[in-house]
Design a protein around this motif. Structure first.
Motif, PDB file in Angstrom:
ATOM      1  N   ASN A 176      38.856  33.933  35.292  1.00  0.00           N
ATOM      2  CA  ASN A 176      38.743  34.857  33.820  1.00  0.00           C
ATOM      3  C   ASN A 176      37.479  35.043  33.750  1.00  0.00           C
ATOM      4  OD1 ASN A 176      38.373  31.916  33.857  1.00  0.00           O
ATOM      5  ND2 ASN A 176      38.489  31.703  31.758  1.00  0.00           N
ATOM      6  N   GLU A 177      36.561  34.218  34.392  1.00  0.00           N
ATOM      7  CA  GLU A 177      35.195  34.594  34.294  1.00  0.00           C
ATOM      8  C   GLU A 177      35.287  35.940  34.973  1.00  0.00           C
ATOM      9  OE1 GLU A 177      33.081  30.115  34.598  1.00  0.00           O
ATOM     10  OE2 GLU A 177      33.506  30.814  36.383  1.00  0.00           O
ATOM     11  N   GLU A 202      35.647  38.646  33.121  1.00  0.00           N
ATOM     12  CA  GLU A 202      34.769  38.567  31.366  1.00  0.00           C
ATOM     13  C   GLU A 202      33.479  39.522  32.076  1.00  0.00           C
ATOM     14  OE1 GLU A 202      34.270  34.688  30.023  1.00  0.00           O
ATOM     15  OE2 GLU A 202      36.509  34.439  29.234  1.00  0.00           O
TER      16      GLU A 202
END
Length: 262
Positions: free
Chosen positions: A196-197, A200
């Motif tokens: 998820n990082e 992002e």
């Protein structure tokens, strides 16, 4: 009416040095822009020795035209001199032909960025830059490290080509945001992030890179200094003309009022 004519002449006299200076500056950079383009065309035809001669001629004309004094900042001067020196050395270096052409292209884009008031040539590189970025996103989503590394190198190569020009045309804050994103996207750092990082970070980088190109297109409608001066001069002329006309009309009515009735 004589006062109106005088006011108009004074306005023109006030604006004339500015208009002449701006025209001379534009013509000087147009010459340099043409020379840099000629060098690039020679390099594309792999006539590197001739391209070097044209680059050296650019340097002569640069000083002869007093172009250094007409640059807006030390950053512009640094971009022109560094990319010019790199291009000259590349023409006789033992490197692949595509690297020679890339060095001259980088210089060509810088000269255009200095000369252009909107829509510089480097902004036309958006599809190529974002294509490489999209390949990074695709590889990251699939977890394909080798494909990501290759796409990242391609993206860096394309962005490096336009980076000196970008930093001439965009606010320093915007360019620094992209620099920070590129550090985070380095493979060694990127693959240490959670999934998820990674998403992002890629999304933030995409927004910031696209903002560089979109910001330049927004500047297309901004008036240049010369048009601001012309507009200001026009307001001065109109104001003085109106004031002169009102005064002339008032004096005429006053003179009529003083005449004896028949």
């Amino acid at each position: 009416m004589k006062r109106i004519g005088l006011a108009m002449l004074l306005s023109i006299a006030f604006l004339w040095p500015v208009l002449v200076g701006a025209a001379e500056s534009m013509e000087s950079w147009k010459q340099l822009d043409d020379i840099s383009d000629e060098a690039l065309q020679l390099a594309k035809n792999e006539r590197f020795a001739e391209a070097k001669e044209v680059l050296l001629y650019f340097s002569e004309r640069f000083f002869a035209l007093g172009a250094r004094e007409r640059l807006k900042s030390a950053d512009e001067l640094r971009a022109v001199t560094v990319t010019h020196e790199h291009a000259v050395k590349a023409m006789t270096a033992s490197i692949p032909a595509e690297d020679k052409i890339a060095a001259l292209t980088q210089f060509r884009l810088v000269v255009d960025a200095v000369q252009s008031t909107h829509q510089p040539l480097w902004s036309e590189m958006k599809p190529a830059v974002m294509e490489a970025f999209a390949a990074m996103e695709k590889a990251a989503e699939r977890g394909e490290r080798e494909a990501y590394d290759a796409a990242f190198r391609q993206f860096i190569d394309r962005y490096t080509l336009i980076e000196p020009s970008v930093k001439i045309d965009v606010p320093p804050k915007a360019a620094k945001k992209v620099d920070g994103n590129l550090e985070a996207l380095q493979p060694a750092s990127f693959w240490q992030l959670a999934k998820n990082e990674q998403r992002e970070q890629l999304a933030a980088a995409r927004r910031d890179v696209e903002a560089l190109f979109d910001g330049v297109k927004k500047d297309e409608a901004d008036p240049s200094l010369i048009w601001v001066m012309i507009s200001t001069g026009g307001v001065i002329v109109l104001t003085l003309t109106y004031v002169g006309w009102r005064k002339y009309k008032g004096e005429k009515e006053e003179k009529r009022a003083r005449q004896p009735e028949e």
